[in-house]
Design a protein around this motif. Sequence first.
Motif, short mmCIF file in Angstrom:
data_model
loop_
_atom_site.label_atom_id
_atom_site.label_comp_id
_atom_site.label_asym_id
_atom_site.label_seq_id
_atom_site.Cartn_x
_atom_site.Cartn_y
_atom_site.Cartn_z
N MET A 102 0.83 -1.19 0.00
CA MET A 102 0.00 0.00 0.00
C MET A 102 0.87 1.25 0.00
SD MET A 102 -3.29 0.83 2.48
CE MET A 102 -4.28 -0.54 1.89
N ALA A 103 1.97 1.21 0.73
CA ALA A 103 2.91 2.34 0.72
C ALA A 103 3.49 2.55 -0.67
CB ALA A 103 4.03 2.09 1.73
N HIS A 104 3.84 1.47 -1.36
CA HIS A 104 4.33 1.58 -2.73
C HIS A 104 3.28 2.23 -3.63
CE1 HIS A 104 8.24 -0.34 -2.82
NE2 HIS A 104 7.80 -1.29 -2.02
N TRP A 105 2.04 1.84 -3.48
CA TRP A 105 0.97 2.42 -4.30
C TRP A 105 0.89 3.93 -4.09
CZ3 TRP A 105 -4.21 -0.06 -5.81
CH2 TRP A 105 -3.99 -1.30 -6.42
N ILE A 106 0.95 4.35 -2.84
CA ILE A 106 0.86 5.78 -2.55
C ILE A 106 1.98 6.54 -3.25
CG2 ILE A 106 1.14 7.49 -0.70
CD1 ILE A 106 -0.40 5.52 1.13
N LEU A 107 3.18 6.00 -3.19
CA LEU A 107 4.31 6.66 -3.85
C LEU A 107 4.16 6.62 -5.36
CD1 LEU A 107 7.21 5.27 -1.62
CD2 LEU A 107 6.19 7.56 -1.54
N GLU A 108 3.63 5.52 -5.89
CA GLU A 108 3.52 5.37 -7.34
C GLU A 108 2.44 6.25 -7.95
OE1 GLU A 108 3.06 1.17 -7.84
OE2 GLU A 108 5.11 0.76 -7.16
N ILE A 109 1.44 6.65 -7.15
CA ILE A 109 0.43 7.57 -7.69
C ILE A 109 0.83 9.03 -7.46
CG2 ILE A 109 -1.46 5.92 -7.48
CD1 ILE A 109 -2.43 7.41 -5.00
N GLY A 110 2.10 9.21 -7.04
CA GLY A 110 2.66 10.55 -6.95
C GLY A 110 2.48 11.25 -5.63
N GLU A 111 2.13 10.51 -4.59
CA GLU A 111 1.92 11.12 -3.27
C GLU A 111 3.09 10.78 -2.34
OE1 GLU A 111 -0.35 13.27 -2.99
OE2 GLU A 111 -1.41 12.81 -4.84
N LYS A 112 3.02 11.30 -1.12
CA LYS A 112 4.09 11.10 -0.14
C LYS A 112 3.56 10.39 1.10
CE LYS A 112 6.63 15.21 -1.64
NZ LYS A 112 7.21 16.52 -1.23
N LEU A 113 4.46 9.87 1.91
CA LEU A 113 4.11 9.19 3.16
C LEU A 113 4.49 10.03 4.38
CD1 LEU A 113 5.48 5.70 2.10
CD2 LEU A 113 3.06 6.25 2.42
N ARG A 114 5.64 10.65 4.30
CA ARG A 114 6.16 11.38 5.46
C ARG A 114 5.27 12.57 5.80
NH1 ARG A 114 12.36 13.76 6.06
NH2 ARG A 114 12.18 14.42 8.25
N GLY A 115 4.93 12.68 7.08
CA GLY A 115 4.16 13.82 7.56
C GLY A 115 2.68 13.77 7.23
N LYS A 116 2.18 12.63 6.75
CA LYS A 116 0.79 12.52 6.33
C LYS A 116 -0.09 11.93 7.43
CE LYS A 116 1.63 14.13 2.23
NZ LYS A 116 1.12 15.44 1.80
N ILE A 117 -1.39 12.20 7.31
CA ILE A 117 -2.38 11.72 8.29
C ILE A 117 -3.22 10.63 7.63
CG2 ILE A 117 -4.34 12.35 9.72
CD1 ILE A 117 -3.19 15.21 9.82
N PHE A 118 -3.25 9.47 8.29
CA PHE A 118 -3.98 8.31 7.78
C PHE A 118 -5.23 8.06 8.62
CE2 PHE A 118 0.22 7.82 6.16
CZ PHE A 118 0.15 7.02 5.04
N PHE A 119 -6.27 7.59 7.96
CA PHE A 119 -7.49 7.16 8.64
C PHE A 119 -7.77 5.74 8.18
CE2 PHE A 119 -12.01 6.39 8.89
CZ PHE A 119 -12.34 6.87 10.15
N GLU A 120 -7.80 4.81 9.14
CA GLU A 120 -8.01 3.40 8.79
C GLU A 120 -9.37 2.91 9.29
OE1 GLU A 120 -5.70 -0.83 9.25
OE2 GLU A 120 -6.08 0.35 11.04
N VAL A 121 -10.08 2.21 8.41
CA VAL A 121 -11.33 1.55 8.76
C VAL A 121 -11.01 0.11 9.14
CG1 VAL A 121 -13.62 0.88 7.97
CG2 VAL A 121 -12.57 2.98 7.09
N GLY A 122 -11.30 -0.27 10.39
CA GLY A 122 -11.14 -1.65 10.81
C GLY A 122 -9.77 -1.97 11.38
N THR A 123 -9.60 -1.75 12.67
CA THR A 123 -8.31 -1.96 13.33
C THR A 123 -7.95 -3.43 13.46
OG1 THR A 123 -8.83 -0.02 14.67
CG2 THR A 123 -6.95 -1.35 15.36
N GLY A 124 -8.92 -4.23 13.92
CA GLY A 124 -8.63 -5.63 14.17
C GLY A 124 -7.95 -5.85 15.52
N HIS A 125 -7.28 -6.98 15.64
CA HIS A 125 -6.68 -7.38 16.93
C HIS A 125 -5.28 -6.80 17.14
CE1 HIS A 125 -9.89 -10.24 17.78
NE2 HIS A 125 -9.79 -10.67 16.53
#
Length: 267
Positions: free
Chosen positions: A1-24
């Motif tokens: 998923m991190a690779h996808w974010i970089l490949e669509i031209g976005e960045k990871l550092r300093g970003k805010i993520f929202f995740e649906v479904g934490t799990g255990h």
Amino acid sequence: MAHWILEIGEKLRGKIFFEVGTGHNPIVQIGFFLCGAEKIVTVDLHRRLDFDILKKSLAWMAENRTEIFGYYESVVERSIFNERMDLIEKLAQKPKEFMLEANIEYLAPADASNIGLPNESIDYHISTSVFEHIPRNDIVRILVEAKRILKSNGAALHFINLSDHFQHQDKSITSINFLQYSEKEWNRIAGNEFTYCNRLRVNDYSALFKEEGFDICRKEVVVDREAHKSIENGFMLNEKFRNYSVDDLCVTGLRVALKKGGEIAEI
């Protein structure tokens, strides 16, 4: 998923993520923390996070820094990775304190379709093997909320497992075994919070995303050829699924990257 974010031209550092479904065990969240995320908000309808499991995971990670970097070196600078691994080593025996220091906010029970975050306050809206467990109408509401809280240049990434999850343990049945049942029969078998799957097919999801105002900027599918053969050999589909194409029925994995606007380019 991190690779996808970089490949669509976005960045990871300093970003805010929202995740649906934490799990255990919040491994996905820790992964994005290691990639340099500023904050990860993770929500679950039920409070299932197990801090004992998390403690064991952190302890293993603390002892295997070199191996872990091998997975991350293509998506994060070594200095950022090392700085964040230092925190894991420091707080491996204190999982709650680690989550606080790592800026991983766990909300449960919480409703991802009504989360109360400010408009355009997150960069990425993500889920991994979660959407298939959510009823269609609830997914619609989650997507509406996602569009509200995503920044204008944000992205949503959802990796979805479309297979019959009972087949994961019972190899005597096919990955599309659940498509033989009527809605009533399926609800009797799996209509509970632990085994429910909505049985939506890949084109159902594609239509949902577009209906809610998202463009698909990347899409990958996994097709089960054995399921193809089972249909060719007379597998009896319920009438609910008889108008679907065989290819649509036999997609068992779907990964999409979505944006509020953008060109559609399926890969």
